[in-house]
Design a protein around this motif. Structure first.
Motif, PDB file in Angstrom:
ATOM      1  N   ARG A  84      32.888  26.652  30.896  1.00  0.00           N
ATOM      2  CA  ARG A  84      32.398  27.146  32.193  1.00  0.00           C
ATOM      3  C   ARG A  84      31.045  26.539  32.526  1.00  0.00           C
ATOM      4  NH1 ARG A  84      33.811  33.388  33.265  1.00  0.00           N
ATOM      5  NH2 ARG A  84      36.042  33.286  32.910  1.00  0.00           N
ATOM      6  N   GLU A  85      30.183  26.446  31.526  1.00  0.00           N
ATOM      7  CA  GLU A  85      28.869  25.841  31.731  1.00  0.00           C
ATOM      8  C   GLU A  85      29.001  24.364  32.102  1.00  0.00           C
ATOM      9  OE1 GLU A  85      25.341  26.979  31.357  1.00  0.00           O
ATOM     10  OE2 GLU A  85      26.560  28.657  32.052  1.00  0.00           O
ATOM     11  N   MET A  86      29.908  23.672  31.435  1.00  0.00           N
ATOM     12  CA  MET A  86      30.129  22.258  31.737  1.00  0.00           C
ATOM     13  C   MET A  86      30.598  22.096  33.183  1.00  0.00           C
ATOM     14  SD  MET A  86      29.312  20.559  28.991  1.00  0.00           S
ATOM     15  CE  MET A  86      30.132  18.965  29.112  1.00  0.00           C
ATOM     16  N   GLU A  87      31.511  22.960  33.624  1.00  0.00           N
ATOM     17  CA  GLU A  87      31.989  22.912  35.005  1.00  0.00           C
ATOM     18  C   GLU A  87      30.857  23.222  35.983  1.00  0.00           C
ATOM     19  OE1 GLU A  87      34.983  22.072  36.391  1.00  0.00           O
ATOM     20  OE2 GLU A  87      35.471  21.375  34.365  1.00  0.00           O
ATOM     21  N   ARG A  88      30.037  24.178  35.644  1.00  0.00           N
ATOM     22  CA  ARG A  88      28.905  24.593  36.485  1.00  0.00           C
ATOM     23  C   ARG A  88      27.911  23.439  36.690  1.00  0.00           C
ATOM     24  NH1 ARG A  88      24.055  26.660  34.784  1.00  0.00           N
ATOM     25  NH2 ARG A  88      22.967  27.988  36.256  1.00  0.00           N
ATOM     26  N   ASN A  89      27.812  22.561  35.687  1.00  0.00           N
ATOM     27  CA  ASN A  89      26.833  21.481  35.721  1.00  0.00           C
ATOM     28  C   ASN A  89      27.409  20.139  36.164  1.00  0.00           C
ATOM     29  OD1 ASN A  89      24.156  22.527  34.690  1.00  0.00           O
ATOM     30  ND2 ASN A  89      25.573  23.377  33.214  1.00  0.00           N
ATOM     31  N   LYS A  90      28.684  20.123  36.553  1.00  0.00           N
ATOM     32  CA  LYS A  90      29.272  18.871  37.054  1.00  0.00           C
ATOM     33  C   LYS A  90      28.729  18.583  38.439  1.00  0.00           C
ATOM     34  CE  LYS A  90      33.642  18.214  34.758  1.00  0.00           C
ATOM     35  NZ  LYS A  90      35.083  18.316  34.864  1.00  0.00           N
ATOM     36  N   ASP A  91      28.313  17.391  38.621  1.00  0.00           N
ATOM     37  CA  ASP A  91      27.882  16.941  39.969  1.00  0.00           C
ATOM     38  C   ASP A  91      28.020  15.464  40.116  1.00  0.00           C
ATOM     39  OD1 ASP A  91      27.191  19.426  41.054  1.00  0.00           O
ATOM     40  OD2 ASP A  91      25.196  19.342  40.199  1.00  0.00           O
TER      41      ASP A  91
END
Length: 91
Positions: A84-91
């Motif tokens: 979830r954190e990895m998804e949150r930090n995708k940009d």
């Protein structure tokens, strides 16, 4: 209750904790995960912070050795949070 339902409730409860919701992966953590891969990270994830928190948040009784199923569950919770954190930090 399904795994998905339990995790939804768990992460909502944790998200409502000012202290717990303040933890996020840092960029160096994200870079490390990207370099090593989630399978390697899963093998190295060992626990949450303490048994009292495991009791409070995950309803796992104190004073007993964690079963293999409980250990796998805790690692899965950690890995779910990391993903979830990895998804949150995708940009």
């Amino acid at each position: 209750m399904t795994k998905e339902e339990w995790y939804k409730q768990l992460f909502e409860r944790i998200g409502n904790s000012k202290f717990r919701s303040s933890f996020h992966l840092k960029q160096k953590d994200i870079d490390y995960i990207n370099e090593k891969g989630l399978d390697t990270i899963r093998q190295h994830a060992t626990a949450t912070c303490c048994r009292e928190c495991i009791r409070k948040w995950h309803k796992i009784q104190l004073g007993r050795e964690l079963s293999q199923i409980q250990q796998e569950y805790l690692v899965d919770v950690i890995m779910t949070w990391i993903q979830r954190e990895m998804e949150r930090n995708k940009d």
